[in-house]
Design a protein around this motif. Structure first.
Motif, PDB file in Angstrom:
ATOM      1  N   SER A   1      29.339   8.684   1.063  1.00  0.00           N
ATOM      2  CA  SER A   1      29.330   7.993  -0.197  1.00  0.00           C
ATOM      3  C   SER A   1      27.926   8.385  -1.318  1.00  0.00           C
ATOM      4  N   GLY A   2      26.723   8.201  -0.431  1.00  0.00           N
ATOM      5  CA  GLY A   2      25.560   8.700  -0.960  1.00  0.00           C
ATOM      6  C   GLY A   2      25.121   8.613  -1.844  1.00  0.00           C
ATOM      7  N   GLY A   3      23.730   9.042  -2.322  1.00  0.00           N
ATOM      8  CA  GLY A   3      23.227  10.386  -3.481  1.00  0.00           C
ATOM      9  C   GLY A   3      22.331   8.783  -4.155  1.00  0.00           C
TER      10      GLY A   3
ATOM     11  N   GLN B   1      13.000   6.132  -7.889  1.00  0.00           N
ATOM     12  CA  GLN B   1      12.378   5.192  -7.280  1.00  0.00           C
ATOM     13  C   GLN B   1      12.495   6.144  -5.475  1.00  0.00           C
ATOM     14  N   TYR B   2      11.205   5.452  -4.819  1.00  0.00           N
ATOM     15  CA  TYR B   2      11.325   6.436  -4.037  1.00  0.00           C
ATOM     16  C   TYR B   2      11.542   5.766  -2.584  1.00  0.00           C
ATOM     17  N   SER B   3      12.489   6.600  -1.785  1.00  0.00           N
ATOM     18  CA  SER B   3      13.196   5.797  -1.574  1.00  0.00           C
ATOM     19  C   SER B   3      13.006   6.133   0.294  1.00  0.00           C
ATOM     20  N   SER B   4      12.433   4.872   0.645  1.00  0.00           N
ATOM     21  CA  SER B   4      12.154   4.521   1.733  1.00  0.00           C
ATOM     22  C   SER B   4      13.117   5.513   3.225  1.00  0.00           C
ATOM     23  N   LYS B   5      13.634   5.920   3.199  1.00  0.00           N
ATOM     24  CA  LYS B   5      14.898   6.566   3.993  1.00  0.00           C
ATOM     25  C   LYS B   5      14.706   8.361   3.577  1.00  0.00           C
ATOM     26  N   TYR B   6      13.959   8.531   2.985  1.00  0.00           N
ATOM     27  CA  TYR B   6      13.621  10.079   2.117  1.00  0.00           C
ATOM     28  C   TYR B   6      13.303  11.142   3.562  1.00  0.00           C
ATOM     29  N   ASN B   7      11.697  10.172   3.690  1.00  0.00           N
ATOM     30  CA  ASN B   7      11.196  10.531   4.984  1.00  0.00           C
ATOM     31  C   ASN B   7      12.500  11.128   6.117  1.00  0.00           C
ATOM     32  N   GLN B   8      12.903  10.192   6.091  1.00  0.00           N
ATOM     33  CA  GLN B   8      14.072  10.497   7.931  1.00  0.00           C
ATOM     34  C   GLN B   8      14.856  12.123   7.257  1.00  0.00           C
TER      35      GLN B   8
ATOM     36  N   PRO C   1      20.580   8.817   6.989  1.00  0.00           N
ATOM     37  CA  PRO C   1      20.696   8.105   6.428  1.00  0.00           C
ATOM     38  C   PRO C   1      21.916   7.927   5.486  1.00  0.00           C
ATOM     39  N   ASN C   2      22.484   6.788   5.873  1.00  0.00           N
ATOM     40  CA  ASN C   2      23.704   6.756   4.891  1.00  0.00           C
ATOM     41  C   ASN C   2      23.575   6.702   3.701  1.00  0.00           C
ATOM     42  N   VAL C   3      22.181   6.227   2.942  1.00  0.00           N
ATOM     43  CA  VAL C   3      22.350   6.179   1.283  1.00  0.00           C
ATOM     44  C   VAL C   3      21.959   8.062   0.791  1.00  0.00           C
ATOM     45  N   PHE C   4      21.325   8.920   1.903  1.00  0.00           N
ATOM     46  CA  PHE C   4      21.579  10.590   2.348  1.00  0.00           C
ATOM     47  C   PHE C   4      23.182  11.225   2.640  1.00  0.00           C
TER      48      PHE C   4
ATOM     49  N   ASN D   1      22.404  19.199   2.755  1.00  0.00           N
ATOM     50  CA  ASN D   1      23.951  18.644   3.054  1.00  0.00           C
ATOM     51  C   ASN D   1      25.087  18.672   2.152  1.00  0.00           C
ATOM     52  N   GLY D   2      24.376  19.227   0.482  1.00  0.00           N
ATOM     53  CA  GLY D   2      25.540  18.236  -0.921  1.00  0.00           C
ATOM     54  C   GLY D   2      24.897  17.248  -1.250  1.00  0.00           C
TER      55      GLY D   2
END
Lengths: 233, 233
Positions: free
Chosen positions: B172-174, B150-157, B164-167, B206-207
């Motif tokens: 503990s994102g990813g 699924q495309y993450s809306s945060k990926y552009n950030q 963003p937290n999820v990345f 960033n890992g």
């Protein structure tokens, strides 16, 4: 170009149908260990000559190239013998049972200045070339997933306790050799050699892989390649 | 049952909508570090009480259960604190950042005789239960392939240089924690613990894993579990 065939499986009929459509190529002879089998195939495609002695066929000066569709395990032996007799070789997939055999074949073909092909058709198809040509337009590739799964007509035999060649370790059978190899060519022709490859397989009690998952790790992306040669019994 | 919420992301709104439809459950309070954010959410769902002090909320005797939707990294801390205050806990996935934290939570919940749930919805859905019930009718399973991408809306950030937290590894994102975890539950609820698990991931500088392939090796079959949280830039 006059071609001779080794093997009489269904794939040889497909090959002969293709040859019929080619200008400048024809089948000169077919070889089988059994005369009746050779004759039946020859008659079906109007081939004049049959052989049950492989050396005799390879000594036939009319034969310029040999198409090999014997059991996988014998590819190397048959291709080596054909090259030594000065014949070009088209060999069914998988080329050989291992890299060592393949390297020896390649060296021999170079020495003899003969053509040596693996009959992997998919990477020569127009749609594959279109993929290759337009690949860069897809942006950065992150994940590739290939799946080539097909019920094997021989699987019922395996379940019944027989050991058809395609499921026989002695003949270099198995799902990887039989159909996952198409995924391997698909991936490696597009992306080259991976950093790492791993194969996880389901195995029959005789040791053969009846299905499995290959994972290719590249520097900056991952490819998975799945093949299932069976269905639930 | 009176529930309080921790976190104000979009998932909390989904949770509150679900609570509105439940007999015998209602939201008593919402917590956010910022009063304005807490107030906005509370108003939207007609919740009377807001807190900006977590301890104060957990000391509120009207709160019986807490729904935790803070950044992944804080799940363990928040769940521990809630249990210690005698509240039942529903915690967003992934439960905790690691097994050690989860084991401590479970021990604490047992000691306190409180309910502790991970909010993995998929395995509680009727269609999933149907799969589980009828699984044996499929015969012998050889290969399972799951894909949740699924495309993450945060990926552009992320591409713009933000984290963003999820990345964010610090939170503990990813892709594995964020969505591949659904595949993990799907597989392990059907088939139990595998003999071996392996994860191959594409990583951002960033890992953090932005996509990846999990392979589960069971005694007699294989499962692959893919998640892609991005698309090509």
């Amino acid at each position: 170009m006059n071609i001779a065939t080794i093997g009489t499986g269904i794939i040889v009929e497909g090959f002969l149908q293709a040859v019929e459509q080619l200008d400048g190529a024809s089948c000169h002879a077919v070889y089988s260990r059994k005369e009746a089998t050779a004759k039946k195939l020859a008659d079906k495609f109007g081939v004049q000559t049959t052989y049950t002695d492989l050396t005799a066929m390879l000594e036939d000066p009319h034969v310029e190239a040999v198409y090999i569709a014997s059991p996988n395990r014998l590819h190397s032996e048959h291709a080596t013998k054909a090259l030594k007799h000065g014949k070009h070789v088209i060999c069914e997939k998988p080329f050989t049972s291992n890299v060592k055999e393949l390297e020896a074949l390649i060296a021999l073909a170079k020495e003899k200045q003969l053509l040596l092909f693996e009959a992997i058709t998919t990477v020569h198809m127009p749609n594959y070339h279109l993929i290759k040509k337009h690949l860069h337009q897809l942006g950065k590739i992150k994940l590739v997933q290939c799946n080539y799964s097909q019920y094997s007509s021989k699987y019922n035999q395996l379940l019944a306790g027989e050991t058809p060649n395609v499921f026989n370790p002695e003949f270099s059978g198995g799902a990887l050799m039989d159909i996952n190899i198409y995924n391997v060519h698909f991936i490696m022709n597009l992306f080259g050699s991976p950093e790492q490859v791993r194969y996880q397989a389901n195995r029959h009690p005789n040791g053969i892989d009846t299905s499995g998952v290959l994972t290719f790790t590249y520097n900056d992306f991952i490819a998975t390649s799945v093949a299932v040669r069976i269905q639930a019994a």
